[in-house]
Scaffold this motif. Sequence first.
Motif, PDB file in Angstrom:
ATOM      1  N   PRO A 164      -4.016   1.577  -2.526  1.00 45.00           N
ATOM      2  CA  PRO A 164      -4.219   1.360  -1.025  1.00 45.00           C
ATOM      3  C   PRO A 164      -5.501   0.651  -0.434  1.00 45.00           C
ATOM      4  O   PRO A 164      -5.273   0.092   0.513  1.00 45.00           O
ATOM      5  CB  PRO A 164      -4.486   2.992  -0.622  1.00 45.00           C
ATOM      6  N   THR A 165      -6.528   0.400  -1.345  1.00 44.64           N
ATOM      7  CA  THR A 165      -7.624  -0.286  -0.905  1.00 44.64           C
ATOM      8  C   THR A 165      -7.595  -1.944  -1.237  1.00 44.64           C
ATOM      9  O   THR A 165      -8.441  -2.769  -1.126  1.00 44.64           O
ATOM     10  CB  THR A 165      -8.772   0.195  -1.315  1.00 44.64           C
ATOM     11  N   SER A 166      -6.492  -2.225  -1.930  1.00 42.98           N
ATOM     12  CA  SER A 166      -6.351  -3.630  -2.710  1.00 42.98           C
ATOM     13  C   SER A 166      -6.430  -4.752  -1.590  1.00 42.98           C
ATOM     14  O   SER A 166      -7.082  -5.817  -1.832  1.00 42.98           O
ATOM     15  CB  SER A 166      -5.058  -3.583  -3.487  1.00 42.98           C
ATOM     16  N   CYS A 167      -5.931  -4.491  -0.489  1.00 45.71           N
ATOM     17  CA  CYS A 167      -6.030  -5.756   0.319  1.00 45.71           C
ATOM     18  C   CYS A 167      -7.281  -5.760   0.872  1.00 45.71           C
ATOM     19  O   CYS A 167      -7.830  -6.929   1.187  1.00 45.71           O
ATOM     20  CB  CYS A 167      -4.880  -5.202   1.567  1.00 45.71           C
ATOM     21  N   GLU A 168      -7.857  -4.608   1.294  1.00 47.59           N
ATOM     22  CA  GLU A 168      -9.235  -4.733   1.520  1.00 47.59           C
ATOM     23  C   GLU A 168     -10.320  -5.166   0.768  1.00 47.59           C
ATOM     24  O   GLU A 168     -11.320  -6.058   1.241  1.00 47.59           O
ATOM     25  CB  GLU A 168      -9.707  -3.239   1.907  1.00 47.59           C
ATOM     26  N   VAL A 169      -9.981  -5.152  -0.651  1.00 50.19           N
ATOM     27  CA  VAL A 169     -10.980  -5.864  -1.493  1.00 50.19           C
ATOM     28  C   VAL A 169     -10.821  -7.109  -1.566  1.00 50.19           C
ATOM     29  O   VAL A 169     -11.751  -7.806  -1.723  1.00 50.19           O
ATOM     30  CB  VAL A 169     -10.567  -4.866  -3.027  1.00 50.19           C
TER      31      VAL A 169
END
Lengths: 406, 520
Positions: A164-169
């Motif tokens: 779920p946090t991949s885009c943010e990273v």
Amino acid sequence: MSDSNTVTVDPFEEERPKETHFHARMAVLNIRENWAAWNGYKLANYFYDAEYEYFCVRNGCGTYDICGMQKYFVTGKDAEAMLNRMVTRDISEMNIDRVTYLVWCTDEGRLIDDGTVFKLGHEHFMLTCGSPSLAWLEKSCYGFKDVSIVDMSEGIAALALQGPTSCEVLKKMGLKDIDTLKPFGIKHFPFGASQDKPLMVSRTGFTGDLGYELWIKPELALKMWDSLYDAGEDYHIQPFGEAALNMARMEAGFIMPLMEFNEALKTIHFRHDHTPFQLNLDWLVDFKKPHFNGRAALLREKHDGPEYTLVKLDIEGNKPAEECNVYSDKGCENEIGYVTSAMWSPVVKANIALAMVKTKYLKGEIWAEIYYNKELRSYTKVSRCTVKEKPFWTHSRSRATPPLPY
Amino acid sequence: MSSYDTIIIGAGHNGMVCACYLARRGQKVLLLEAANEIGGLAAKREFFPEFQVSVAHSISHFSAKVAKELNLESHGFINPSCSLPTVGLNRNGEHVVLAHDEGGAASLSGVSEKDLASFKNYQTLMYRYAAMLKPFWGTVLPRIGVSGISKAMTYAKLGLKLRLLGKSDMREFMRIAMLPARDLMDEYFDNDLLKALLSWDALIGSKMAPRSPNGPVVSLLYRMGGDFEGAHYLPENGIESLIYSLRSVAEASGVETRTNFPVEKILIQRNESGLKVEGVTMPDGEIITATRVVSSADPHRTFIDLVGVENLEIQFANRIRRLRSEGYVAKLHLALHGEPKFNGLAGPEGRMIIAPTMDTIEFAYDDAKYGEFSRQPVMEVIVPTRYQSELAPPGKHVISAHVMYVPKMLKSKWSVDAREEIKNKTIDLLAQYSPGLKNLIAHAEFLTPEDIESNFRVTGGNWHHADHVIDQMFMMRPTYEAAQYSTPVPGLFLCGAGCHPGGDLMGAAGHNAAHEILKS
């Protein structure tokens, strides 16, 4: 005995698993030293703990080394025609910078492998797949005048970033407008001192959640890893191994070679292989296409119906139905199929499995005879199974563009 | 609406036979030939002003059934009263001669009493086997794994025929069918010339030598199924009388023939219902439509060049790719000022074979299989003008020779010089048996397999389109899924030498293909 001044030759050099382009960083994080191998490369089974890594992927993000995946550049005027004859899907309408999932079959319509095609230019494709396929590709090229195959498996470093946090990273890493990248899309980004855009990102993956795959030349691999891990520090970034990947993909309902299917070119026993129809991959077989390998045989299979069908099972109780057979009756007298993968799914909170079941029994009762072990004692139980049509787990963010911040 | 029921590609004898049968059953047939002349490798051509010859220079087993059904005799194809003797040439004139009289009785001279006795046994047995197999050359051999009474019957008949040989002959057949030619000959005979002579027809045209396994005996039995029990012959008006009689029958049956008409592609309709043959396209873009297309071109040319792999399955296309169809026989044509004289022969009679021993053949093959010229070639020589004086001006003669082994893929690559070199080497060798030959030569033509490939559009320059070897014969010819004349492409059929039963001037492939088409 070798004395310390002579250089010793490793007699097993060729036999030892090779190290991937990310190995230097992964080796440090592989606390348990638990290595498996994939196509001759070291690949972690798990780094610290499989379940922990699984939860990182489901709740934060994780990286999975896909250097061992086979990557082939297929180029030339006939590249599209050659691929389109080989695969069951129609790739003639694909746009540049798009990816598609597909399968290819023998003349008899038996599944050879699944993989993805990246359209990188009008006459430039990249095919990725789990097993070395050069021999089949060479056969598939025969008779086409202008097509060449280059094995890029060593020449490209590839890393999956899933969760779920991949885009943010990736945003934090500085990949501008990464949130506008649609599922199965490709974008190219500047990286390091390079003026061109050496970092290719595709919104693809194998976990059923939001995720990306990063492709870069080997000399920039470690630099990319570092900048990704710097960016991911506050987002629970964690490398995950094969064990956690297997859990995530099962929940998403994805198939795995040597679990759900045998590659047709490697089976010895008659019909120990499968058709796409058996694997529920009808949607990948496009009969509107006038010709592709196995078309005639697959038309017959479609008409007759597959003998077996891969189904998703929700099984009573909490004992994973690993390697068990399924029956049409509680007394386990009429065997109707076998489980291919099974697990207790933490996110669905259910006892799930993928199973090959004789199609004609799908409407009736299905019982699994489960063997399990408790403190060295073996037990058997028979549990009722329910067929599930939808994937066990999926999330809307995996399809949303932009994916909502997490 | 199709303009034709059937378009046949290639007006060689098989294409013509197939055309005749289809037209006689009411089909509208168009026969297309790329060359100026019909006839393919049997076409008579002028190789030097006023000197004519065809690449195929004798017949061993043209189908009697086809000749009868098409009434070829009344169109000018007339069997001679007697076959050609086969002469194993010896430099000193001590030849071995195998001849048959008008009644068909064989006589063998130049060998010992012991060999003579063995020959009788050999001949009796081989003719029994040839007779047993004979019906199956003219029959469509069903696809393995397809059920159906009539299909099962074909194999049941083969089994029965085999069984009717009796226990000991059947066992013997099973034993010798796959023997290398050398083992069979060594077992029966002592005379080197005789052994080489008898194994010749087991080998010629394929990539095979006396020690090669892979069914040369079956190939020999195939050729022994002819009217003269395997002895070669020339029809009364020469090889071309076969072609002209077929042309005459074709015309009478309403077949439309166009020469100088090379097909560029087989036109295939591609849509949601799959593939379907629609006709052919010409180099200028002209399209001719038909319900079906029948190709007498070789399998490689048909599938890979004319159909295109984009319309084929991958494993099938690769089986066609792996067919052994590389030619190893070159052709020497000599225009002579006078009749050649051979040591110890009254006249240049029959089929003269220059192969002193089986080892000579084997060594010639060894060189060629590694891409070199044979240091000492072997050959089969006929003086066709001896039988058909009109092939050359009065008093002049023609020599026609099949020369083995000349590789299609010469390691040092074919060039004018390379061709000259082997041509001269061949003539030198021939002159050892025919002193004074060199002074008679007005012109010499040497066709390498590469020349045969480009002049006659035959892949590999291979007469048989695919070697006569056991894995490429019967229901495996040219390969499964195309071995019953139909092909994986709906509307496309094969009728050439690459199909069962195989090459040589026989016509059975064209006959069987027509039979299969008319059934479907």
